[in-house]
Design an enzyme around this catalytic site. Structure first.
Site, PDB file in Angstrom:
ATOM      1  N   PHE A   1       0.818  -1.221   0.000  1.00  0.00           N
ATOM      2  CA  PHE A   1       0.000   0.000   0.000  1.00  0.00           C
ATOM      3  C   PHE A   1       0.846   1.263   0.000  1.00  0.00           C
ATOM      4  O   PHE A   1       0.403   2.316  -0.447  1.00  0.00           O
ATOM      5  CB  PHE A   1      -0.936   0.012   1.211  1.00  0.00           C
ATOM      6  CG  PHE A   1      -0.233   0.281   2.523  1.00  0.00           C
ATOM      7  CD1 PHE A   1       0.054   1.578   2.933  1.00  0.00           C
ATOM      8  CD2 PHE A   1       0.159  -0.761   3.351  1.00  0.00           C
ATOM      9  CE1 PHE A   1       0.719   1.827   4.130  1.00  0.00           C
ATOM     10  CE2 PHE A   1       0.821  -0.527   4.550  1.00  0.00           C
ATOM     11  CZ  PHE A   1       1.097   0.778   4.934  1.00  0.00           C
TER      12      PHE A   1
ATOM     13  N   LYS B   1      -0.758  -6.662  -9.508  1.00  0.00           N
ATOM     14  CA  LYS B   1      -1.804  -6.591  -8.487  1.00  0.00           C
ATOM     15  C   LYS B   1      -1.476  -5.467  -7.517  1.00  0.00           C
ATOM     16  O   LYS B   1      -0.597  -5.605  -6.672  1.00  0.00           O
ATOM     17  CB  LYS B   1      -1.937  -7.906  -7.715  1.00  0.00           C
ATOM     18  CG  LYS B   1      -3.209  -7.934  -6.842  1.00  0.00           C
ATOM     19  CD  LYS B   1      -3.195  -9.009  -5.799  1.00  0.00           C
ATOM     20  CE  LYS B   1      -2.589  -8.532  -4.491  1.00  0.00           C
ATOM     21  NZ  LYS B   1      -3.358  -7.430  -3.846  1.00  0.00           N
TER      22      LYS B   1
ATOM     23  N   SER C   1       6.078  -7.720   3.202  1.00  0.00           N
ATOM     24  CA  SER C   1       6.696  -8.138   4.462  1.00  0.00           C
ATOM     25  C   SER C   1       7.639  -9.314   4.223  1.00  0.00           C
ATOM     26  O   SER C   1       7.531 -10.031   3.212  1.00  0.00           O
ATOM     27  CB  SER C   1       5.623  -8.552   5.462  1.00  0.00           C
ATOM     28  OG  SER C   1       5.004  -9.764   5.063  1.00  0.00           O
TER      29      SER C   1
ATOM     30  N   CYS D   1       9.978   1.237   3.890  1.00  0.00           N
ATOM     31  CA  CYS D   1      10.966   0.223   4.238  1.00  0.00           C
ATOM     32  C   CYS D   1      12.314   0.814   4.603  1.00  0.00           C
ATOM     33  O   CYS D   1      13.165   0.109   5.147  1.00  0.00           O
ATOM     34  CB  CYS D   1      11.120  -0.781   3.108  1.00  0.00           C
ATOM     35  SG  CYS D   1      11.838  -0.090   1.606  1.00  0.00           S
TER      36      CYS D   1
ATOM     37  N   GLU E   1       9.242  -4.829  12.874  1.00  0.00           N
ATOM     38  CA  GLU E   1       8.877  -3.728  11.984  1.00  0.00           C
ATOM     39  C   GLU E   1       7.430  -3.328  12.283  1.00  0.00           C
ATOM     40  O   GLU E   1       6.491  -4.059  11.976  1.00  0.00           O
ATOM     41  CB  GLU E   1       9.016  -4.149  10.523  1.00  0.00           C
ATOM     42  CG  GLU E   1       8.732  -3.009   9.556  1.00  0.00           C
ATOM     43  CD  GLU E   1       8.884  -3.410   8.100  1.00  0.00           C
ATOM     44  OE1 GLU E   1       9.372  -2.581   7.306  1.00  0.00           O
ATOM     45  OE2 GLU E   1       8.527  -4.556   7.753  1.00  0.00           O
TER      46      GLU E   1
END
Length: 516
Positions: free
Chosen positions: A158, A182, A235, A290, A394
């Site tokens: 996202f 996607k 992730s 990230c 995280e």
């Protein structure tokens, strides 16, 4: 006054398959929200197997004609994409700020970076040239040719709906592949805008297909012989699952995982420079990236003074609507993201002896129109030790763990012990410190006096260890190599009129295992 580029009325996100918008009738729909206000602003399809298979079939069929177009023709379409993105620059940035709620200034920065990536992809003709080794043996030459592989599938998170498009699609299609993408179900609007561009420039049907849905979409790729490779930014847990599935299905994979990035402040650091970079690193994109700094490690002599400056600077961060030019930090992506940050504040305090919440952003004061938005303000916890779950998890939000380290050696040991290896930064004016940290930090990207160590589009982007699974990093020549395969052609020639150059005498007792 509302921005005129914000879509009016409920947004209906559609699949884009074989150059056409596709309605998914009778299926489930997912709600789409504006995180700045919490309002439901539209919906997108939870596509099923029919859409997934239509996308695979369309991209597979398109591949055979697309790869045989001249490289100049393919790159011509990439040039056209760049031109339309430049023209629609503000609209695309507004789309990101509306459904992903990255602040509009950062959304503009993301679109600008993607345009630079598309420009880099325009150099593919120079970067996929092969090599020739002449006369490997008498009248035998060896030619290495770079060729496309086929259909690739890509999954975006996202937090960077535009950047991940730029990392994958321009390079893949310029090299002669086709692509199924996607987007995240939480931030699909940017790709809707890009599909409008694909239609406008006449990109051949099936070269890029866009399918919205859940994990069943990439789940359809792993065992399908028509899919050559899979790309992901997500992730580490998801990357590991996809790596195993790609291995079982013999797919090439480029899988970028999670991170826990450390900023080290040495005794000779320029503190003003550090504070400026700390704000951007830890609170830019609301900490949802990230390469966000989430651990600040400070040497003892500066610990209290730097911490005091960090808290004071954090209190100046203005929260609010992502479209408000006077705001520094927008919301998180969802109520679940807000609750996750709050949960890890509680976990950190429960596990940390001496751990102290020195800035609490869990109940921020907001403008009236944003009171139902998904907000957490800057939050700082000091004296977080390596055994604390906050140190190794995280969290993906504006939650900063501060720890005291004896020196660079201890900081480097903490970085080596981490599951992740995405980025790390040091603040120092000492060349020896800078060189030592750059050499010894067990990460894929290092910053010196820089808080977000993201390389420019011409260099590879990616970590090591749990931050990168698969075969390649994104962007730069490394990213282009992922979307091509080397074919080696060995050619013997013979003059039709005879007079061939004499071969070297051969020893019949030694039979070569290569052409000779």
């Amino acid at each position: 006054m509302e921005n005129p580029m914000i879509p009016t009325g409920p947004i209906r996100i559609k699949n884009f398959i074989n150059g056409q918008w596709r309605e998914e009738k009778g299926g489930h729909a997912l709600p789409l929200y504006n995180p700045s206000t919490g309002e439901e602003i539209g919906s997108l399809p939870l596509s099923g197997g029919d859409a997934a298979q239509a996308a695979i079939a369309g991209s597979h069929e398109a591949y055979f004609s697309w790869k045989n177009r001249s490289v100049a023709n393919r790159v011509g379409f990439v040039h056209a994409i760049r031109a339309r993105m430049e023209r629609d620059f503000e609209k695309l940035a507004v789309y990101i700020a509306y459904d992903q709620a990255k602040h509009i200034s950062e959304a503009r920065g993301e679109v600008r970076r993607v345009i630079e990536l598309v420009e880099m992809a325009c150099s593919v003709p120079a970067l996929i040239q092969g090599d020739t080794l002449d006369q490997v043996s008498a009248n035998i030459s060896c030619k290495i040719v770079k060729q496309p592989l086929g259909v690739f599938g890509g999954v975006a998170p996202f937090n960077f709906p535009a950047l991940v498009f730029g990392w994958f699609i321009p390079f893949a299609i310029a090299a002669g592949n086709t692509f199924i993408f996607k987007p995240s179900s939480k931030s699909p609007l940017f790709m809707q805008g890009m599909c409008e561009i694909f239609q406008e420039i006449g990109l051949p049907p099936g070269v890029v297909n866009v399918v919205h849905g859940d994990r069943s979409i990439p789940g359809s790729w792993y065992e399908d012989a028509r899919i050559a490779g899979v790309c992901l930014v997500g992730s580490t847990l998801t990357a590991k699952k996809m790596a195993a599935a790609c291995a079982n299905g013999a797919k090439r994979s480029m899988l970028l995982g999670g991170a826990k990035n450390l900023l080290l402040v040495m005794e000779d650091a320029d503190i003003d420079l550090f504070i400026e970079n700390f704000l951007n690193s830890c609170y830019g994109s609301a900490g949802q990236r990230c390469l966000a700094g989430s651990i600040v490690a400070i040497v003892p002599d500066l610990y209290e003074a730097v911490l005091e400056r960090m808290i004071a600077a954090s209190k100046t961060v203005r929260l609010g609507d992502a479209m408000d030019p006077d705001v520094y930090m927008g919301p998180l992506i969802s109520p679940e993201a807000v609750e996750n940050v709050k949960k890890y504040v509680d976990i950190a305090l429960a596990h940390g002896k001496g751990c102290e919440l020195v800035l609490d952003g869990r109940n921020p004061v907001l403008p009236a129109k944003n009171k139902n938005g998904f907000f957490v303000g800057p939050t700082v916890i000091k004296n977080v030790t390596p055994c604390n779950p906050l140190f190794s998890t995280e969290v993906f939000g504006p939650l900063v763990a501060v720890t005291k380290v004896a020196g660079m050696g201890e900081a480097l040991a903490l970085i080596r012990a981490s599951e992740f290896g995405n980025g790390a930064c040091v603040f120092t004016q000492n060349q020896h410190y800078a060189e030592t940290f750059s050499r010894e930090a067990d990460v894929g990207m290092v910053g010196v006096n820089i808080g977000v160590c993201a390389p420019h589009p011409y260099a590879p982007f990616g970590g090591i260890k749990g931050s990168l699974l698969g075969t390649n990093k994104v962007q730069g020549k490394c990213g282009i190599d992922f979307f091509t395969q080397d074919k080696v052609v060995t050619i013997r020639t013979k003059s039709p009129g005879g007079g061939e150059a004499a071969s070297r005498p051969s020893d019949s007792s030694v039979r070569s295992c290569v052409a000779s």
